[in-house]
Design an enzyme around this catalytic site. Structure first.
Site, short mmCIF file in Angstrom:
data_model
loop_
_atom_site.label_atom_id
_atom_site.label_comp_id
_atom_site.label_asym_id
_atom_site.label_seq_id
_atom_site.Cartn_x
_atom_site.Cartn_y
_atom_site.Cartn_z
N CYS A 12 -5.94 -136.28 -49.03
CA CYS A 12 -7.14 -136.46 -48.22
C CYS A 12 -7.77 -135.09 -47.98
CB CYS A 12 -6.78 -137.08 -46.88
SG CYS A 12 -5.85 -138.60 -47.02
N ARG B 137 -10.98 -135.00 -53.11
CA ARG B 137 -9.58 -135.13 -52.69
C ARG B 137 -9.24 -136.58 -52.31
NH1 ARG B 137 -7.34 -130.16 -51.27
NH2 ARG B 137 -5.81 -131.22 -49.98
N TRP C 46 -7.73 -140.72 -48.94
CA TRP C 46 -7.15 -141.41 -50.09
C TRP C 46 -5.98 -142.18 -49.49
CZ3 TRP C 46 -2.43 -141.06 -52.99
CH2 TRP C 46 -2.44 -141.81 -54.18
N ASN D 140 -3.61 -135.17 -43.36
CA ASN D 140 -3.36 -135.31 -44.79
C ASN D 140 -1.85 -135.18 -44.98
OD1 ASN D 140 -3.51 -135.41 -47.60
ND2 ASN D 140 -3.70 -133.18 -47.77
N GLY D 141 -1.26 -136.15 -45.69
CA GLY D 141 0.18 -136.12 -45.95
C GLY D 141 0.78 -137.48 -45.60
N GLU E 154 -3.38 -136.94 -73.93
CA GLU E 154 -4.43 -136.53 -72.99
C GLU E 154 -5.70 -137.35 -73.22
OE1 GLU E 154 -4.43 -135.14 -70.36
OE2 GLU E 154 -6.49 -134.54 -69.96
N LYS F 57 -7.71 -139.53 -70.30
CA LYS F 57 -9.13 -139.28 -70.00
C LYS F 57 -9.92 -140.59 -70.04
CE LYS F 57 -9.44 -135.65 -68.42
NZ LYS F 57 -8.09 -135.68 -68.07
N GLU G 199 -8.85 -142.92 -67.06
CA GLU G 199 -9.11 -142.56 -65.66
C GLU G 199 -10.60 -142.46 -65.32
OE1 GLU G 199 -7.65 -138.77 -64.34
OE2 GLU G 199 -8.04 -137.82 -66.24
N HIS H 129 7.14 -149.65 -85.25
CA HIS H 129 8.40 -150.17 -84.70
C HIS H 129 8.16 -151.16 -83.57
CE1 HIS H 129 10.72 -147.43 -87.14
NE2 HIS H 129 9.82 -146.51 -86.85
N LYS I 42 -7.90 -135.97 -56.43
CA LYS I 42 -7.78 -134.80 -57.30
C LYS I 42 -6.35 -134.29 -57.37
CE LYS I 42 -8.99 -131.53 -60.00
NZ LYS I 42 -9.20 -131.93 -61.41
C1 AGP Z 1 -5.84 -135.63 -64.86
O1 AGP Z 1 -7.19 -135.78 -65.27
C2 AGP Z 1 -5.58 -136.15 -63.48
N1 AGP Z 1 -6.48 -135.62 -62.56
C3 AGP Z 1 -4.12 -136.05 -63.11
O2 AGP Z 1 -3.34 -136.62 -64.15
C4 AGP Z 1 -3.59 -134.63 -62.85
O3 AGP Z 1 -3.50 -133.91 -64.05
C5 AGP Z 1 -2.18 -134.77 -62.24
O4 AGP Z 1 -2.30 -135.50 -61.03
C6 AGP Z 1 -1.52 -133.42 -61.96
O5 AGP Z 1 -2.29 -132.72 -61.02
P1 AGP Z 1 -1.97 -131.17 -60.82
O6 AGP Z 1 -2.23 -130.49 -62.13
O7 AGP Z 1 -2.89 -130.72 -59.72
O8 AGP Z 1 -0.51 -131.07 -60.42
#
Ligand code: AGP
Length: 607
Positions: A2, A27, A74, A100-101, A480, A484, A487, A503, A602
């Site tokens: 958050c 966030r 969040w 936050n937490g 990756e 992308k 998400e 397989h 994020k």
């Molecule tokens: C990737 O596009 C995402 N935002 C997510 O997978 C991110 O890479 C992952 O949460 C790790 O975050 P960090 O690099 O801040 O640890």
């Protein structure tokens, strides 16, 4: 995670809070709320959904005042609705808190307070904080906060205001990031500096257990026993433009286009006369000299860089690299010791699972190398050696420059390590350095002409499933690419080692199934090509991502994305940038919220 922001000063607090929350929305954006001291009463306004809903709600209400706290959420405990939105208030209305937490012992505290007659209004863990403050309150705000936070288990970044103290904000931190920042006659709290760059660049990151008392003209720092601490402020070199779109439609597109410059920066920092010079690694030369095996551990895209890095390190340095996702690594009881350094990769430096993996590694005596993008973050501070990726603030939830700089750091690490072990000749090192030097310009050219890829994005925007397949460095790209697309466009997809498809999973290939086949690793082209033909034989629509050097091998009828040639070891980088473009335009064509995709945040600062 958050976002938290707080203001105390001579200006109206509401605009500062709303502006700060807008900068922190990446966030988490399930809901948002603010609390303002208004004529010595605390007024709270909150709303479900994006920050815009809160702004609309308070447009015609009186939320004037000079002291306030704000939050963008969040959700972890309790649905993302108005009832669970922060700030949360004690039953007697005296305490208002943003958090936050995760308060891990909230259920015990909640039950104890309920037995004493306290009435709760939300399903959140956070609400136990204002309720416990009210329960213990004896008139001394600071002592009450200290007593309460010492009862909390788990993680917290807290902003607290109390009706009896209209001239104060209290901040407290344990495991979740929180800064206090100093202005002229005004002071701030925030989850990170990006929220308040419009007002000040002078800040301090709270340590775990710290409690800060903010007045308009003073900031006092205490440890958890309320012993006063020095306030060693630092001044960030970030400029507010770093957290603005600067003309791009989305932060993601802006950050994609920053990649060449950021990679050039790392190249210039660490490559001198065709040698890789990394002073940070010099300091752990003994660790590397005695290294028997390397672990590389992270989450999400950061984990994907470790897959690509593994191939390069093993090939150049002849040292085993074991990669794992942090949430698995921390529970598998790995064999760790001083000869098995653990690389923790994290853009935010606050990912809970990666922090837990780091702490487990250190408990078992393994040196930790952090590849991190945020100075002062938990992983930055707790690593034995930090390789700082200098990508600048990354606002889009979907990482691009964060990924690219992490991967570049892996390439630099591999070359440095190979140099120190003597497993690669000076001439070879010079060749690799020359390849690294050319990478940014190749990315620049790729980003400057996206028509071909945009056409594929348009063609496949309606797909309901993608397969991304590749071997070795191509497989790292596939992983990756798949994330992308998932998400930011919410289209399901799978990344598969192309040799593995037959397989079982090939049973899912039907007529028209879109398959992106990564074939840019020239040494493995023939294998990749035969795997592509296997899925074509079952009706798949295949798009090959291929080096210009192998373009002619792609038979008529196959669609292709042709990339400038890159040495095989580094080919993942260009493939991933191509897929960033592919995913971006699919999402854009489908009208998705590219910078703030649903359900995401994020940095995932909870487990
Ligand atoms: C990737 O596009 C995402 N935002 C997510 O997978 C991110 O890479 C992952 O949460 C790790 O975050 P960090 O690099 O801040 O640890």
């Amino acid at each position: 995670m958050c976002g938290i922001v707080g203001y105390i000063g001579y200006n109206q607090a509401t605009p500062v809070l709303l502006n700060g929350l807008a900068r922190l929305e990446y966030r988490g954006y399930d809901s948002a709320g603010i609390a303002i001291f208004n004529d010595d009463k605390i007024k709270v306004a909150k709303s479900e959904g994006k920050l815009a809903n809160l702004k609309n709600k308070i447009e015609n209400s009186d939320v004037s005042g000079f002291v306030g706290i704000g939050h963008t959420r969040w959700a972890t405990h309790g649905e993302p609705n108005e009832r669970n939105c922060h700030p949360h208030t004690s039953e007697n209305g005296k305490f208002v808190v943003v958090h936050n937490g995760i308060i891990e012992n909230y259920d015990v505290i909640k039950r104890q307070l309920r037995e004493k007659g306290v009435k709760f209004t939300s399903d959140t863990d956070t609400e136990v904080v204002p309720q416990l403050l009210a329960y213990y309150y004896d008139g001394d705000l600071l002592k009450t906060v200290s007593k309460v936070v010492n009862e909390l288990a788990g993680s917290y970044a807290l902003g607290i205001i109390c009706e009896d103290y209209p001239d104060k904000i209290i901040a407290a931190r344990k495991s979740s990031p929180l800064i206090v920042a100093k202005g002229e006659g005004e002071n701030f709290i925030a989850s990170d500096i990006s929220a308040i760059l419009d007002y000040t660049k002078t800040y301090i990151t709270l340590d775990d257990g710290d409690i800060a008392e903010l007045k308009a003209d003073s900031i006092t720092l205490y440890d958890k026993e309320l012993n006063e601490k020095e306030t060693d402020f630092i001044v960030t070199d970030l400029d507010v433009s770093a957290v603005m779109k600067n003309g791009y439609d989305h932060f993601m597109l802006k950050e994609m286009n920053e990649q060449p410059e950021k990679l050039r920066g790392l190249y210039n920092d660490y490559v001198k006369d065709n040698k890789v010079v990394v002073p940070e690694l010099d300091k752990i030369a003994d660790v590397l000299d005695n290294c028997e095996k390397i672990y590389a551990v992270a989450c999400g895209s950061a984990y994907h860089t470790s897959i690509a890095g593994k191939y390069v390190i093993e090939k150049l340095c002849r040292v085993n690299v074991e990669t794992d996702i942090a949430s698995e690594f921390r529970y598998r009881d790995p064999i760790l010791n001083e000869r098995t350094p653990v690389i923790i990769i994290s853009q935010s430096g606050e990912t809970a699972d990666s922090i837990a993996a780091l702490r487990m590694a250190k408990e078992q005596g393994a040196p930790v190398i952090g590849i991190v993008n945020v100075v002062g973050s938990t992983i930055y501070r707790e690593s034995d050696c930090v390789l700082y990726t200098k990508a600048g603030p990354e606002i889009a939830v979907a990482t691009t420059k964060g990924y690219a700089t992490q991967l570049m750091m892996f390439y630099l690490f591999a070359l440095y390590f190979a140099q120190s072990k003597g497993t690669v000749s000076e001439e070879e090192i010079a060749k690799y350095c020359s390849e690294l030097e050319m990478l940014p310009a190749k990315i620049e050219r790729l980003l400057s002409d996206t028509k071909t890829i945009e056409a594929f994005s348009e063609k496949y925007k309606g797909a309901n499933n993608f397969f991304f397949i590749g071997r070795n460095t191509d497989y790292a790209a596939a992983m990756e690419a798949s994330l992308k697309v998932k998400e930011i466009s919410y289209i399901n997809s799978d990344a598969y080692a192309s040799g593995e498809l037959k397989h079982g999973t090939i049973a899912l290939i039907d007529k028209g199934t879109p398959v992106i086949s990564f074939c840019a690793n020239k040494k493995l082209f023939d294998k990749a090509w035969s795997n592509a033909e296997e899925v074509v034989a079952r009706g798949a629509d295949v798009v090959c991502v291929v080096s210009e050097k192998d373009e002619d091998k792609i038979q008529q009828g196959y669609e292709k994305i042709v990339l400038e040639d890159v040495i095989d070891e580094f080919s993942t980088m260009l493939e991933v940038v191509a897929m960033q473009i592919f995913a971006y335009y699919i999402a854009k064509n489908n009208g998705c919220d590219i910078d703030k995709p649903k359900n995401l945040a994020k940095s995932v600062t909870v487990e």
